[in-house]
Design a protein around this motif. Structure first.
Motif, short mmCIF file in Angstrom:
data_model
loop_
_atom_site.label_atom_id
_atom_site.label_comp_id
_atom_site.label_asym_id
_atom_site.label_seq_id
_atom_site.Cartn_x
_atom_site.Cartn_y
_atom_site.Cartn_z
N GLY A 128 3.11 14.61 -3.82
CA GLY A 128 2.70 14.31 -2.45
C GLY A 128 1.24 14.64 -2.20
O GLY A 128 0.54 13.95 -1.45
N PHE A 129 0.76 15.69 -2.86
CA PHE A 129 -0.65 16.03 -2.73
C PHE A 129 -1.51 14.85 -3.18
O PHE A 129 -2.46 14.43 -2.49
CB PHE A 129 -0.99 17.27 -3.57
CG PHE A 129 -2.47 17.51 -3.71
CD1 PHE A 129 -3.17 18.13 -2.69
CD2 PHE A 129 -3.16 17.10 -4.85
CE1 PHE A 129 -4.55 18.33 -2.80
CE2 PHE A 129 -4.53 17.29 -4.96
CZ PHE A 129 -5.23 17.92 -3.94
N ASN A 170 15.77 2.48 -5.60
CA ASN A 170 15.34 3.47 -4.64
C ASN A 170 14.30 2.87 -3.69
O ASN A 170 13.97 1.68 -3.78
CB ASN A 170 14.82 4.73 -5.36
CG ASN A 170 13.64 4.42 -6.26
OD1 ASN A 170 12.85 3.54 -5.97
ND2 ASN A 170 13.52 5.16 -7.35
N PHE A 171 13.78 3.69 -2.80
CA PHE A 171 12.88 3.16 -1.77
C PHE A 171 11.61 2.55 -2.37
O PHE A 171 11.17 1.46 -1.97
CB PHE A 171 12.51 4.29 -0.80
CG PHE A 171 11.76 3.82 0.42
CD1 PHE A 171 12.34 2.96 1.33
CD2 PHE A 171 10.45 4.24 0.63
CE1 PHE A 171 11.64 2.53 2.46
CE2 PHE A 171 9.74 3.81 1.75
CZ PHE A 171 10.33 2.95 2.66
N LEU A 199 0.82 -1.21 0.00
CA LEU A 199 0.00 0.00 0.00
C LEU A 199 0.86 1.26 0.00
O LEU A 199 0.51 2.27 -0.62
CB LEU A 199 -0.96 -0.01 1.19
CG LEU A 199 -1.98 1.12 1.23
CD1 LEU A 199 -2.75 1.21 -0.08
CD2 LEU A 199 -2.95 0.91 2.39
N SER A 200 2.02 1.19 0.68
CA SER A 200 2.89 2.36 0.76
C SER A 200 3.38 2.85 -0.60
O SER A 200 3.64 4.03 -0.77
CB SER A 200 4.11 2.09 1.65
OG SER A 200 3.71 1.62 2.89
N PHE A 201 3.56 1.94 -1.55
CA PHE A 201 3.94 2.47 -2.87
C PHE A 201 2.74 2.52 -3.81
O PHE A 201 2.72 3.30 -4.76
CB PHE A 201 5.11 1.68 -3.49
CG PHE A 201 4.79 0.31 -4.02
CD1 PHE A 201 4.97 -0.81 -3.23
CD2 PHE A 201 4.33 0.14 -5.31
CE1 PHE A 201 4.69 -2.08 -3.72
CE2 PHE A 201 4.04 -1.12 -5.82
CZ PHE A 201 4.23 -2.25 -5.01
N THR A 236 5.10 8.66 1.90
CA THR A 236 5.77 9.90 1.52
C THR A 236 7.22 9.62 1.14
O THR A 236 7.74 10.15 0.16
CB THR A 236 5.71 10.93 2.67
OG1 THR A 236 4.32 11.22 2.91
CG2 THR A 236 6.43 12.21 2.33
N LEU A 237 7.86 8.70 1.87
CA LEU A 237 9.22 8.31 1.49
C LEU A 237 9.23 7.67 0.10
O LEU A 237 10.13 7.93 -0.71
CB LEU A 237 9.79 7.31 2.50
CG LEU A 237 10.26 7.90 3.84
CD1 LEU A 237 10.76 6.78 4.75
CD2 LEU A 237 11.36 8.92 3.61
#
Ligand code: PHE
Ligand code: NA
Length: 453
Positions: A153-154, A380-381, A108-110, A362-363
């Motif tokens: 980010g928005f 990358n992350f 979910l984070s990405f 956000t990261l």
């Protein structure tokens, strides 16, 4: 544990579960990820292995997960623990559930970042910001959209908020209804795109790219990617399907439901491929372009076709909806675990989880701008989240699930829960005991050979 005394919320029958599970399965995996990884790994051979993985590994694993959820009546951790304890086995097996929960959260984070792309493209379509006449123009639009962390980010924050808002409201509300019009809508949009593609001059190349099989053209990494994508696209080993299974009423057929979901998911993925690759070949674009592939190609098609702006708006609207019905399923395991074990309310669990999610996503979002250089081993992350979950955690979790169901538990557990006739049951058992684990192990061993050099 007073809450475990109460009966769990249930879907409105098999149909409600079908809609929710299809909503979970069909998402960015089908329309964003499938085309771009197919492009990266060279087409036909990758598609063939992916299809084999869906039916030889994905379907048996999905049936097993739904059965675990319904039998254990809880989040992956609790459900698996209850089912193994009932067979007199160690609670340590619930580690599979912990990994699944973590995996859903990491995905979910990405995922919210990619869903954010879809929302921002919907906005651009509405506001007329998607004009350009070449692949390079579109690549520039995509690049500019990513370059500003406040802009990107928005959108990812908006998706995070929407996800937690829907999840906070509860299991059924809204999900079933939205899926029942979003799915047909998405299919219609894809049909229109495929129809357009037939006249674009790239259709023949697209069909042969997707369906002609060149033996030996698939790397070990491609094999592992195909397996991992089978898990990802069916929402397996991430807590989503298992937790949804815990809301499935007794008596609903797990086998038939699973096959319908898997077929629907596969059809949408193949249609997406047939919609996107003609545009790519007609415009001389590189199929291995990467995660931006659909965002750089489809707007060109919408611009060239009659009523293109309208179709484009509808397309990105459906895609955004499809992303939301998937994203809510990824945190359902965590929310359900928090509610059952920590005695907090659903809304409170959602807001708490949402804050942690927002920080990590956000990261992931920063990987496209400020944090592009924060790499490890060339990734990358954002890449790491995708890589760890799809290539390693999900196949490993799936392996654990089938080994547990096939060898460790009392044999009547799943015979009862799946409620299959003797022949289909024997087929399921053969799959979870031999075919699925062997497939996973062979692909892993092959991949490790590569990664060790
Ligand atoms: N299956 C979803 C898709 O294809 C992604 C997903 C993965 C959903 C894991 C839930 C859990 O977009
Ligand atoms: Na999918």
């Amino acid at each position: 544990m007073a809450s475990s005394e109460q009966p769990r919320t249930q879907w409105l029958g098999r149909w409600g579960f079908m809609l929710a599970a299809t909503g979970s399965a069909v998402g960015l995996g089908n329309i964003w990820k499938f085309p771009y990884i197919t492009g990266e790994f060279g087409g036909g051979a990758f598609v063939l292995v992916y299809l084999a993985c869906i039916f030889a590994v994905g379907v048996p694993v999905m049936m097993t997960e739904i059965a675990f959820g319904r039998r254990g009546q809880g989040s992956p951790v609790d459900a698996i623990r209850r089912v193994v304890n009932a067979s007199g086995r160690s609670s340590a097996w619930s580690l599979i559930g912990w990994m699944a929960m973590l995996c859903g959260f990491m995905i979910l984070s990405f995922y919210v970042v990619v869903a954010g792309w879809s929302f921002s493209y919907l906005w651009k379509m509405l506001a007329g910001g998607l004009s350009g006449s070449s692949v390079d123009d579109m690549a520039a639009v995509f690049g500019a959209n990513n370059a500003n962390p406040l802009n990107l980010g928005f959108w990812s924050t908006l998706v995070t908020l929407l996800t937690m808002l829907i999840v906070g409201k509860g299991v059924q509300e809204g999900i079933e209804k939205s899926v029942s019009w979003m799915m047909p809508g998405l299919v219609i949009m894809l049909v229109i795109l495929i129809g357009f593609g037939m006249f674009s001059g790239g259709f023949g190349a697209a069909v042969s790219f997707l369906f002609s099989f060149n033996a030996g053209s698939l790397s070990s990494e491609g094999l592992l990617a195909a397996l991992g994508h089978a898990f990802f696209t069916l929402s397996l080993a991430s807590g989503a399907i298992l937790t949804y299974g815990s809301y499935l009423p007794k008596g609903a057929s797990i086998g038939r439901t699973t096959v319908s979901v898997a077929v629907a998911d596969t059809v949408v993925a193949l249609m997406a491929g047939l919609a996107i690759f003609p545009v790519i070949f007609a415009n001389g674009m590189n199929p291995g372009e990467g995660p931006g592939l659909i965002f750089m190609s489809l707007p060109l098609a919408f611009q060239a076709m009659p009523l293109g702006t309208l179709f484009g708006i509808l397309f990105f609207l459906m895609l955004s909806m499809a992303a939301l019905t998937s994203s809510i399923s990824m945190v359902e395991a965590t929310i359900s675990w928090l509610c059952d074990n920590k005695g907090i309310s659903r809304p409170a669990a959602s807001w708490g989880t949402g804050i942690v999610l927002w920080l990590i996503s956000t990261l992931a979002m920063l990987s496209f701008n400020l944090g592009a250089e924060w790499t490890l081993g060339g990734k990358n992350f954002f890449d790491w989240l995708d890589y760890l979950t799809s290539r390693w955690m999900m196949p490993l979790g799936g392996l654990g699930t089938v080994v547990l169901a096939g060898f460790v538990l009392k044999s009547d557990t799943f015979r009862e829960e799946l409620g299959l006739a003797p022949l289909p049951y024997a087929l399921w058992l053969t799959m979870v005991r031999y075919v699925s684990p062997l497939g996973i192990v062979v692909i892993f061993v092959d991949a490790l050979g590569v990664y060790q050099v």
